[in-house]
Design an enzyme around this catalytic site. Structure first.
Site, short mmCIF file in Angstrom:
data_model
loop_
_atom_site.label_atom_id
_atom_site.label_comp_id
_atom_site.label_asym_id
_atom_site.label_seq_id
_atom_site.Cartn_x
_atom_site.Cartn_y
_atom_site.Cartn_z
N HIS A 62 -3.23 45.60 3.26
CA HIS A 62 -1.83 46.03 3.13
C HIS A 62 -1.47 46.04 1.47
O HIS A 62 -2.05 45.40 0.71
CB HIS A 62 -0.96 44.94 3.78
N TYR A 63 -0.44 46.63 1.42
CA TYR A 63 0.18 46.14 0.20
C TYR A 63 1.30 45.47 0.22
O TYR A 63 2.22 45.47 1.28
CB TYR A 63 0.49 47.34 -1.28
N THR A 64 1.81 44.53 -0.85
CA THR A 64 3.08 43.70 -0.23
C THR A 64 4.61 44.75 -0.47
O THR A 64 5.25 44.13 0.37
CB THR A 64 2.91 42.54 -1.75
N GLU A 97 -2.91 40.88 2.05
CA GLU A 97 -1.78 41.41 1.39
C GLU A 97 -2.07 41.60 -0.17
O GLU A 97 -2.56 40.83 -0.79
CB GLU A 97 -0.45 40.72 1.41
N HIS A 104 -3.08 49.08 6.86
CA HIS A 104 -1.69 49.14 7.76
C HIS A 104 -1.49 50.28 8.16
O HIS A 104 -0.86 50.46 9.43
CB HIS A 104 -0.81 48.34 6.95
N ASP A 155 1.20 51.59 3.55
CA ASP A 155 0.26 50.55 2.85
C ASP A 155 -1.11 50.55 3.53
O ASP A 155 -1.46 50.79 4.64
CB ASP A 155 0.94 49.29 2.58
ZN LIG Z 1 1.67 46.23 5.57
#
Ligand SMILES: [Zn+2]
Length: 246
Positions: free
Chosen positions: A29-31, A94, A136, A146
């Site tokens: 993911h990215y935050t 993340e 994600h 993301d």
């Molecule tokens: Zn995510």
């Protein structure tokens, strides 16, 4: 032995995995928040009910929020290769980046190196096939984007994390197929890779969302939602790799 130095910042947002469920998926993911601190605060806030196993900051610092054996709350409503609710069976990482909403920017080299080392360790601890290293956006294409098209999936795969088809010619963004008969093959290939797609139908919003997810991961040069020639070449390349047992 672990080579990655992770600092413990426990989150209360986890519970037991369902009995007998293997850990066979890794979701990146990215935050998507303005700062790393804001993301860490949220991922550790009992009221937010979200978390991940790890957070990797832009300078490469790694934080451990949830033990790998516990279920963290990162993927939400999700699907990959016949399974739903991927929190049950996945590790979530993340990666700090403001994301598309707050100023999407390149992932620094130090951060990518830390993500790679962390993923290699996770893969060494669990029976996660390379094809189950996913974004994600791959597992929730209708609502997530993301870690996005700036994430270096190709570099990660070159270092032993995930799948990347080599030597696929760049055929550009022309030649998009739109008729339902040709799209049947596109749908089949996407499904074989792992996406939730109906077996037939026109280029509807659901298929366009899956194509965008595929492009963010495997064809980041042009995220269009179209089945253009370059996308088809990559699509067949990835489908062949996973068919070969990646
Ligand atoms: Zn995510």
């Amino acid at each position: 032995m672990s080579l990655v130095t992770a600092r413990d910042l426990p989150s209360p947002n986890h519970d037991a995995r369902p009995a007998g469920t293997p850990i066979d998926t890794l979701v990146l993911h990215y935050t998507g928040m303005k700062t790393a601190q804001a993301a860490l605060d949220r991922l550790r806030d009992p009221a937010a009910k979200v978390s991940s196993h790890y957070v990797v900051d832009e300078d490469g610092a790694v934080f451990r929020l949830v033990p790998e054996q516990r279920r963290a709350y990162h993927a939400g409503v999700s699907y990959w290769r016949g399974h739903t609710g991927l929190n049950d069976r996945s590790i979530g990482v993340e990666i700090v980046n403001p994301g598309h909403e707050w100023g999407y920017r390149d992932f620094p080299v130090l951060q990518l190196a830390a993500v790679c080392d962390l993923c290699l360790e996770i893969l060494s601890r669990h029976p996660i096939p390379q094809r189950n290293v996913v974004a994600h956006s791959d597992v929730a294409p209708d609502r997530k984007e993301d870690p996005g098209e700036r994430f270096d999936w190709e570099g990660l795969a070159r270092n032993g994390v995930g799948v990347w088809p080599e030597e696929v010619p760049d055929l550009g963004t022309g030649g998009a197929v739109r008729d339902a008969a040709s799209l049947r093959d596109v749908r089949r290939a996407l499904s074989e890779i792992g996406y939730a797609v109906a077996p037939s139908g026109p280029l509807d919003p659901a298929l366009a969302a899956v194509l965008r997810a595929f492009q963010r991961h495997w064809r980041p040069e042009a995220v269009t939602g179209q089945a253009d020639a370059g996308t088809l070449a990559r699509l067949l390349g990835v489908a062949q790799l996973v068919g070969d047992g990646a």
